[in-house]
Write a protein that holds these residues in place. Structure first.
Motif, PDB file in Angstrom:
ATOM      1  N   SER A 142     -25.099   7.759   2.491  1.00 32.32           N
ATOM      2  CA  SER A 142     -26.383   7.809   2.983  1.00 32.32           C
ATOM      3  C   SER A 142     -27.183   6.716   2.614  1.00 32.32           C
ATOM      4  O   SER A 142     -27.719   6.116   3.651  1.00 32.32           O
ATOM      5  CB  SER A 142     -27.043   9.143   2.714  1.00 32.32           C
ATOM      6  N   ASP A 160     -23.530   5.719  13.214  1.00 32.41           N
ATOM      7  CA  ASP A 160     -24.272   6.561  12.408  1.00 32.41           C
ATOM      8  C   ASP A 160     -25.621   5.471  12.017  1.00 32.41           C
ATOM      9  O   ASP A 160     -26.501   5.962  11.637  1.00 32.41           O
ATOM     10  CB  ASP A 160     -23.598   7.027  11.048  1.00 32.41           C
ATOM     11  N   ALA A 164     -29.173   6.822  12.482  1.00 36.17           N
ATOM     12  CA  ALA A 164     -30.426   6.712  11.215  1.00 36.17           C
ATOM     13  C   ALA A 164     -31.453   5.906  11.655  1.00 36.17           C
ATOM     14  O   ALA A 164     -32.761   6.107  11.304  1.00 36.17           O
ATOM     15  CB  ALA A 164     -29.327   6.145  10.189  1.00 36.17           C
ATOM     16  N   ALA A 170     -30.974   8.773   7.091  1.00 40.70           N
ATOM     17  CA  ALA A 170     -29.528   8.968   7.246  1.00 40.70           C
ATOM     18  C   ALA A 170     -28.774  10.011   6.476  1.00 40.70           C
ATOM     19  O   ALA A 170     -29.618  10.385   5.418  1.00 40.70           O
ATOM     20  CB  ALA A 170     -28.849   7.511   6.713  1.00 40.70           C
ATOM     21  N   ALA A 171     -27.995  10.825   6.925  1.00 41.40           N
ATOM     22  CA  ALA A 171     -27.289  11.993   6.481  1.00 41.40           C
ATOM     23  C   ALA A 171     -25.936  11.687   6.363  1.00 41.40           C
ATOM     24  O   ALA A 171     -25.236  11.581   7.428  1.00 41.40           O
ATOM     25  CB  ALA A 171     -27.835  13.246   6.928  1.00 41.40           C
ATOM     26  N   THR A 172     -25.301  12.167   5.264  1.00 38.21           N
ATOM     27  CA  THR A 172     -23.781  11.992   5.260  1.00 38.21           C
ATOM     28  C   THR A 172     -23.270  12.909   4.334  1.00 38.21           C
ATOM     29  O   THR A 172     -23.998  13.507   3.468  1.00 38.21           O
ATOM     30  CB  THR A 172     -23.310  10.683   4.494  1.00 38.21           C
ATOM     31  N   VAL A 183     -28.789  12.246   1.494  1.00 38.85           N
ATOM     32  CA  VAL A 183     -29.850  12.018   2.561  1.00 38.85           C
ATOM     33  C   VAL A 183     -30.534  10.806   2.031  1.00 38.85           C
ATOM     34  O   VAL A 183     -31.154  10.648   0.876  1.00 38.85           O
ATOM     35  CB  VAL A 183     -30.676  13.118   2.783  1.00 38.85           C
ATOM     36  N   ASN A 199     -32.947   7.768  -1.880  1.00 39.08           N
ATOM     37  CA  ASN A 199     -31.553   8.475  -1.463  1.00 39.08           C
ATOM     38  C   ASN A 199     -31.527   9.872  -2.468  1.00 39.08           C
ATOM     39  O   ASN A 199     -31.625   9.876  -3.539  1.00 39.08           O
ATOM     40  CB  ASN A 199     -30.338   7.449  -1.968  1.00 39.08           C
TER      41      ASN A 199
END
Length: 227
Positions: A142, A160, A164, A170-172, A183, A199
Motif C-alpha cells: 500500500s 492500482d 489510488a 491505496a489499499a492492498t 492502507v 501506512n
C-alpha cells in the motif's frame, strides 16, 4: 592583514552542503545540471558532489536522473526528516491507538519506499511490526502504491496506482507481508519536504476496511503542521 582564502577542503565542503541544500529545497529534487548551474561549477564537479552525498545516503538518485533527499538525513537528527518525524509521530501514536494497528511513516527514495518511523499500538495482543529503515520497491504494498500515486500520472502506470490517485489512498492485501492488509494515504506535496505517506498494516480485515477516513484525516493534520 591579508584576507584568508578558503582552502580546497573547506571550499569542497561548502559546495557539498550547498548541493544538499539545493536538493532538499527543490520541489522534486535537483539534477546534476541544475546543481552545476546554481553552484557555477563544471558538471563533473557537481556530479562528484552528488555522488559523495549519495554514498552517505543523504541524497538518492532516482531512475529519472534527479537527486532527492535520502533517509540518511534522519541520522543527523536535524533537517527535513527530523521535522517530518516530529510532525508525524504524535499523530501516528493517536492513530495506532485508535485503530489498534501498526502505523508507519514511509518516504519515497527514488525506486524504494523506506520506513522513516514506525509506531505500534499499546495493545497486549499480537500486532504486525517492522523496523525503521525497512524498505521495499515502489509499487509493491500500500505504501509503495500510495507514493507512486502522489507523483504525476505516468504512461503505462499500474491500474492500482491510478485508482489510488483518484480516491486519495491505496489499499492492498498480502503484497509485502503474507496475510496482511495495508492502507496508505500520501501526505500533501509541500515544497522542501520529501514525498511521504502514512501506512497502516493489520491482519484484521475490519480494521483495514474502515481505516481510510482516519488515515486521510491524519495525513492532512501532518501536512498542515508542515506548511
Amino acid at each position: 592583514m591579508s584576507e584568508q582564502r578558503p582552502t580546497q577542503g573547506t571550499q569542497t565542503l561548502a559546495r557539498g552542503l550547498r548541493a544538499l541544500e539545493l536538493v532538499a529545497q527543490g520541489r522534486d529534487g535537483a539534477t546534476i545540471q541544475e546543481v552545476s548551474a546554481q553552484l557555477d561549477v563544471h558538471r563533473s564537479i557537481a556530479s562528484r558532489l552528488l555522488a559523495t552525498l549519495a554514498e552517505a545516503r543523504l541524497v538518492i538518485r532516482g531512475a529519472d536522473g534527479r537527486y532527492r533527499t535520502g533517509a540518511g538525513l534522519a541520522a543527523l537528527a536535524t533537517g527535513i526528516y527530523a521535522t517530518l518525524r516530529a510532525a508525524a509521530e504524535p499523530v501516528m501514536r493517536e492513530l495506532a491507538t485508535d485503530l489498534g494497528a501498526t502505523v508507519s511513516l514511509i518516504v519515497d527514495e527514488g525506486s524504494e519506499a523506506v520506513a522513516l518511523a514506525v509506531i505500534e499500538p499499546p495493545a497486549s495482543g499480537y500486532v504486525l511490526s517492522f523496523r525503521s529503515g525497512s524498505r521495499h520497491p515502489l509499487g509493491r504494498g500500500s505504501a509503495g502504491v500510495a507514493l507512486l500515486a502522489a507523483r504525476p500520472p505516468a504512461p503505462g502506470e499500474a491500474d492500482d496506482v491510478t485508482t489510488a490517485r483518484m480516491r486519495g489512498y491505496a489499499a492492498t492485501y498480502g503484497e509485502v507481508e503474507p496475510g496482511a492488509y495495508g492502507v496508505a494515504a500520501p501526505l500533501a506535496a509541500i515544497e522542501g519536504v520529501p514525498a511521504a505517506c502514512l501506512n497502516l498494516i493489520t491482519y484484521r480485515a475490519e480494521v483495514a476496511e474502515s481505516a481510510a477516513p482516519a488515515l486521510l484525516a491524519a495525513a492532512e493534520r501532518i501536512s498542515a503542521a508542515l506548511r
